[in-house]
Design a protein around this motif. Structure first.
Motif, PDB file in Angstrom:
ATOM      1  N   GLU A  72       0.827  -1.204   0.000  1.00 27.77           N
ATOM      2  CA  GLU A  72       0.000   0.000   0.000  1.00 27.77           C
ATOM      3  C   GLU A  72       0.861   1.253   0.000  1.00 27.77           C
ATOM      4  O   GLU A  72       0.561   2.232  -0.696  1.00 27.77           O
ATOM      5  CB  GLU A  72      -0.941   0.014   1.204  1.00 27.77           C
ATOM      6  CG  GLU A  72      -1.861   1.228   1.220  1.00 27.77           C
ATOM      7  CD  GLU A  72      -2.874   1.199   2.347  1.00 27.77           C
ATOM      8  OE1 GLU A  72      -3.442   2.263   2.657  1.00 27.77           O
ATOM      9  OE2 GLU A  72      -3.106   0.110   2.915  1.00 27.77           O
ATOM     10  N   HIS A 129       0.604   3.960  -3.002  1.00 28.44           N
ATOM     11  CA  HIS A 129       0.268   5.348  -2.668  1.00 28.44           C
ATOM     12  C   HIS A 129       1.382   6.287  -3.128  1.00 28.44           C
ATOM     13  O   HIS A 129       1.112   7.356  -3.693  1.00 28.44           O
ATOM     14  CB  HIS A 129       0.051   5.473  -1.160  1.00 28.44           C
ATOM     15  CG  HIS A 129      -0.665   6.718  -0.769  1.00 28.44           C
ATOM     16  ND1 HIS A 129      -1.482   6.807   0.328  1.00 28.44           N
ATOM     17  CD2 HIS A 129      -0.693   7.948  -1.320  1.00 28.44           C
ATOM     18  CE1 HIS A 129      -1.986   8.025   0.425  1.00 28.44           C
ATOM     19  NE2 HIS A 129      -1.502   8.734  -0.569  1.00 28.44           N
ATOM     20  N   ARG A 131      -8.009   2.793  -2.710  1.00 23.76           N
ATOM     21  CA  ARG A 131      -8.150   1.713  -1.724  1.00 23.76           C
ATOM     22  C   ARG A 131      -9.634   1.553  -1.443  1.00 23.76           C
ATOM     23  O   ARG A 131     -10.325   2.533  -1.173  1.00 23.76           O
ATOM     24  CB  ARG A 131      -7.399   2.042  -0.429  1.00 23.76           C
ATOM     25  CG  ARG A 131      -7.337   0.874   0.545  1.00 23.76           C
ATOM     26  CD  ARG A 131      -6.628   1.243   1.824  1.00 23.76           C
ATOM     27  NE  ARG A 131      -7.430   2.144   2.636  1.00 23.76           N
ATOM     28  CZ  ARG A 131      -7.022   2.672   3.794  1.00 23.76           C
ATOM     29  NH1 ARG A 131      -5.820   2.392   4.252  1.00 23.76           N
ATOM     30  NH2 ARG A 131      -7.807   3.475   4.479  1.00 23.76           N
ATOM     31  N   LYS A 135      -9.440   5.644  -0.080  1.00 17.29           N
ATOM     32  CA  LYS A 135      -8.344   6.474  -0.599  1.00 17.29           C
ATOM     33  C   LYS A 135      -8.531   6.551  -2.094  1.00 17.29           C
ATOM     34  O   LYS A 135      -8.942   5.573  -2.721  1.00 17.29           O
ATOM     35  CB  LYS A 135      -6.961   5.866  -0.313  1.00 17.29           C
ATOM     36  CG  LYS A 135      -6.462   5.996   1.090  1.00 17.29           C
ATOM     37  CD  LYS A 135      -5.037   5.443   1.176  1.00 17.29           C
ATOM     38  CE  LYS A 135      -4.470   5.554   2.577  1.00 17.29           C
ATOM     39  NZ  LYS A 135      -3.067   5.024   2.645  1.00 17.29           N
ATOM     40  N   TYR A 189      -8.702  -4.811   2.484  1.00 17.29           N
ATOM     41  CA  TYR A 189      -8.919  -3.783   1.467  1.00 17.29           C
ATOM     42  C   TYR A 189      -8.410  -4.272   0.123  1.00 17.29           C
ATOM     43  O   TYR A 189      -7.522  -5.130   0.042  1.00 17.29           O
ATOM     44  CB  TYR A 189      -8.182  -2.492   1.832  1.00 17.29           C
ATOM     45  CG  TYR A 189      -8.674  -1.816   3.077  1.00 17.29           C
ATOM     46  CD1 TYR A 189      -9.748  -0.927   3.027  1.00 17.29           C
ATOM     47  CD2 TYR A 189      -8.074  -2.057   4.309  1.00 17.29           C
ATOM     48  CE1 TYR A 189     -10.207  -0.291   4.178  1.00 17.29           C
ATOM     49  CE2 TYR A 189      -8.529  -1.438   5.457  1.00 17.29           C
ATOM     50  CZ  TYR A 189      -9.592  -0.561   5.385  1.00 17.29           C
ATOM     51  OH  TYR A 189     -10.053   0.054   6.522  1.00 17.29           O
ATOM     52  N   LEU A 218      -6.484  -2.865  -3.170  1.00 15.21           N
ATOM     53  CA  LEU A 218      -5.711  -1.762  -3.735  1.00 15.21           C
ATOM     54  C   LEU A 218      -5.859  -1.809  -5.247  1.00 15.21           C
ATOM     55  O   LEU A 218      -5.708  -2.874  -5.856  1.00 15.21           O
ATOM     56  CB  LEU A 218      -4.234  -1.878  -3.357  1.00 15.21           C
ATOM     57  CG  LEU A 218      -3.886  -1.913  -1.870  1.00 15.21           C
ATOM     58  CD1 LEU A 218      -2.374  -2.003  -1.704  1.00 15.21           C
ATOM     59  CD2 LEU A 218      -4.442  -0.694  -1.148  1.00 15.21           C
TER      60      LEU A 218
END
Length: 469
Positions: A302, A306, A325, A334, A399, A401
Motif C-alpha cells: 500500500e 500510494h 483503496r 483512498k 482492502y 488496492l
C-alpha cells in the motif's frame, strides 16, 4: 472523457505575464501574430504543435505539464456535478466545460462545493425519520474538504517532499535498515526514545511528550513500524513546513486543519521512507513491479502504490497513474488519479472493475485491460491487503488496492508484458459509476443513469427491468 485539442489560454497568459511581456512582445518571441496569441489566450483557438515547441524552447516549459491532469480532474468533477437531475434543463458541451475549468477554475470549484452541499442536504432529508427538529447541515465535511485539497494539488506537496528527500539522503534511508536510522535520528536530534509496547497495548503508535518516549505496537509489521516512526519525525522535524502548507490551504474549520495535518504527517512519512528521486528511478528500472519496490525499500504494498500516485514533481514526473483503496462494502477510502480516469465523488465504483475481484483472490495481483465510455483504455491492477495486527481474535480489515495507467504507458509496467494490448476485444467495458455511466446495455448496472429516461416494456424482461432511452 477524452481531451482532444489543447486549449490552454489561461496558462499561456500566466507565462506571458510572469515575464512582464505585452502580447506583441510575447507573440514575436514565439513566432506568431498578436491576433493569434490573443485568440489562444481567450481559448478561441487551440495551441498548435509549433507553438507548444516554441513555449518549451523559449521558456523551458515542460509540454507534458501544459496538458496535466489538473484540468482533467476538475473537468470530471464538474461534469459529474452537472449530470445531477437538478440541472436537467442544462446539458453543457465538452467545449463549454473546458472553457469554464480552464478560464474560471475558481467558479468551477465553487459550483462543485455547492453541489456537494446540496447532495448532503438532500441525503439527510431523505433519511429523516423520527429526528424532526434536528437541523440538517449543508456544510462540506472536514474529511471531504481535505480529500479535495489533496485531489486538486495533484497529491503532491513540493516543499514537504523536498524536505523529506533531503533528510532521507542524510539518513541514507533505503540503503539499509530503516528502523535503526529513524530511531537513531529521533534520539540524537529530538531526544525521543523508541520502545516496544506491552502485549496489551492497543495503539499502533503512542508518543508521550513529557517522557519523550515513542511506544510502538509490539505486533506491528516492519513497514508499519518504520512508517509510524517516520510520522513522529514529521511531527517534530517538519512541523514548520507543514504549518505553512496548512496556512496556505485556507481551510474553513479547525477540524479540517487537524484532519489535513494528519494527512501531511503521513505524506512526509511516505516521502521519507520512499524518497522521490531514488524511488522514481527504481520504479522505472523495475518497471513498476510493486512487490520488488516494496522489498527494495522495506515498505508495504500500500505504501508503494500510494507513493507512485504522488510522483508529480515538475520536471521529474512519474507515469500518471490512478490509485484507490476500497473496502469490502465498495467504499473508496483512498483515491487519486493523475490519469484521465477519475473516481466518482458519489456512489460506488463500477462493478465490472477488477478491484472488486481482489477479495476473491488474496495474495494475487489481478490484471485487467479496460475501456471507459469515452474510449480511453487502461491497464488496471488490483490486489487484496490485510490491515491490523496479528492474532486469532484481532480485527483483520481487508482492502483492495487498485492501481493503473492509460494503455499508452503500459509498456513501462512489467504486468503488461504478455497482454495483447492491440486487441480491442481484450478490453472490458467499465464505467466510473452507474449513476453517471452512459452505457445502455450493461448487464451489471445497479441503478439507472441520472440524466437518461427509462423505457419500460412489460412484455419483455432483459438483464435490467427497463431500457435506457
Amino acid at each position: 472523457m477524452a481531451i482532444g485539442k489543447l486549449f490552454i489560454g489561461r496558462k499561456v497568459r500566466e507565462i506571458r505575464q510572469a515575464g512582464h511581456a505585452t502580447q506583441a512582445q510575447f507573440a514575436d518571441k514565439i513566432g506568431i501574430s498578436t491576433s493569434y496569441l490573443n485568440q489562444i489566450e481567450n481559448n478561441q483557438r487551440p495551441v498548435s504543435a509549433s507553438v507548444l515547441l516554441a513555449l518549451a524552447e523559449k521558456f523551458g516549459i515542460d509540454i507534458t505539464e501544459l496538458s496535466s491532469g489538473q484540468n482533467d480532474r476538475l473537468l470530471s468533477a464538474l461534469s459529474e456535478a452537472l449530470s445531477d437531475p437538478l440541472f436537467e434543463t442544462y446539458s453543457p458541451s465538452l467545449q463549454e466545460l473546458k472553457l469554464v475549468t480552464q478560464n474560471a477554475p475558481g467558479l468551477a470549484h465553487a459550483l462543485i462545493t455547492c453541489h456537494q452541499a446540496y447532495r448532503r442536504n438532500s441525503e439527510q432529508l431523505v433519511s429523516y425519520d423520527d429526528r424532526f427538529g434536528a437541523a440538517p447541515s449543508n456544510e462540506t465535511t472536514s474529511y471531504d474538504e481535505v480529500r479535495d485539497f489533496f485531489h486538486f494539488v495533484d497529491n503532491y506537496i513540493h516543499d514537504i517532499d523536498i524536505l523529506a528527500e533531503s533528510l532521507a539522503g542524510q539518513l541514507k534511508l533505503g540503503e539499509g535498515e530503516n528502523y535503526a536510522a529513524l530511531a537513531g535520528f529521533l534520539e540524537s536530534r529530538h531526544g525521543v526514545r523508541v520502545v516496544r509496547g506491552d502485549a496489551g497495548e492497543e495503539a499502533i503508535r503512542r508518543f508521550d511528550p513529557a517522557s519523550r518516549i515513542l511506544t510502538l505496537s509490539r505486533y506491528a509489521s516492519a513497514p508499519t513500524r518504520d512508517f509510524q516512526i517516520a510520522v513522529q519525525v514529521a511531527q517534530l522535524h517538519a512541523s514548520d513546513t507543514i504549518e505553512q502548507v496548512l496556512k496556505q490551504a485556507g481551510f474553513r474549520t479547525e477540524e479540517a486543519v487537524e484532519v489535513c495535518r494528519i494527512g501531511l504527517h503521513n505524506y512526509f512519512a511516505g516521502a521519507l521512507i520512499l524518497p522521490y528521486r531514488s524511488f522514481h528511478q527504481a520504479a522505472r528500472e523495475l518497471r513498476h513491479d510493486i512487490e520488488l519496490l516494496a522489498a527494495r525499500f522495506g515498505a508495504s504494498l500500500e505504501q508503494v502504490c500510494h507513493r507512485l500516485s504522488t510522483l508529480q514533481r515538475p520536471g521529474l514526473k512519474g507515469v500518471p497513474i490512478f490509485f484507490a483503496r476500497i473496502d469490502r462494502a465498495g467504499n473508496i477510502t483512498k483515491r487519486h488519479s493523475a490519469a484521465r480516469l477519475q473516481f466518482a465523488r458519489f456512489g460506488a465504483a463500477c462493478p465490472l472493475w477488477n478491484a472488486h475481484q481482489a477479495f476473491e483472490a488474496p495474495g494475487r495481483i489481478i490484471r485487467q485491460l479496460a475501456e471507459t465510455p469515452d474510449g480511453v483504455r487502461y491497464l488496471c491492477l488490483a490486489m487484496q491487503v490485510n490491515k491490523g495486527t496479528l492474532g486469532f481474535r484481532a480485527a483483520q480489515p481487508r482492502y483492495a488496492l487498485a492501481l493503473g495507467c492509460e494503455i499508452s504507458y503500459a509498456d513501462q509496467f512489467v504486468y503488461a508484458d504478455d497482454l495483447d494490448l492491440s486487441n480491442r476485444a481484450a478490453f472490458d467495458p467499465i464505467g466510473i459509476s452507474c449513476r453517471i455511466c452512459e452505457r445502455v446495455k450493461c448487464t451489471s448496472r445497479a441503478v439507472p443513469p441520472l440524466k437518461r429516461k427509462l423505457v419500460v416494456d412489460h412484455s419483455v424482461r432483459n438483464a435490467t427491468p427497463y431500457e435506457i432511452e
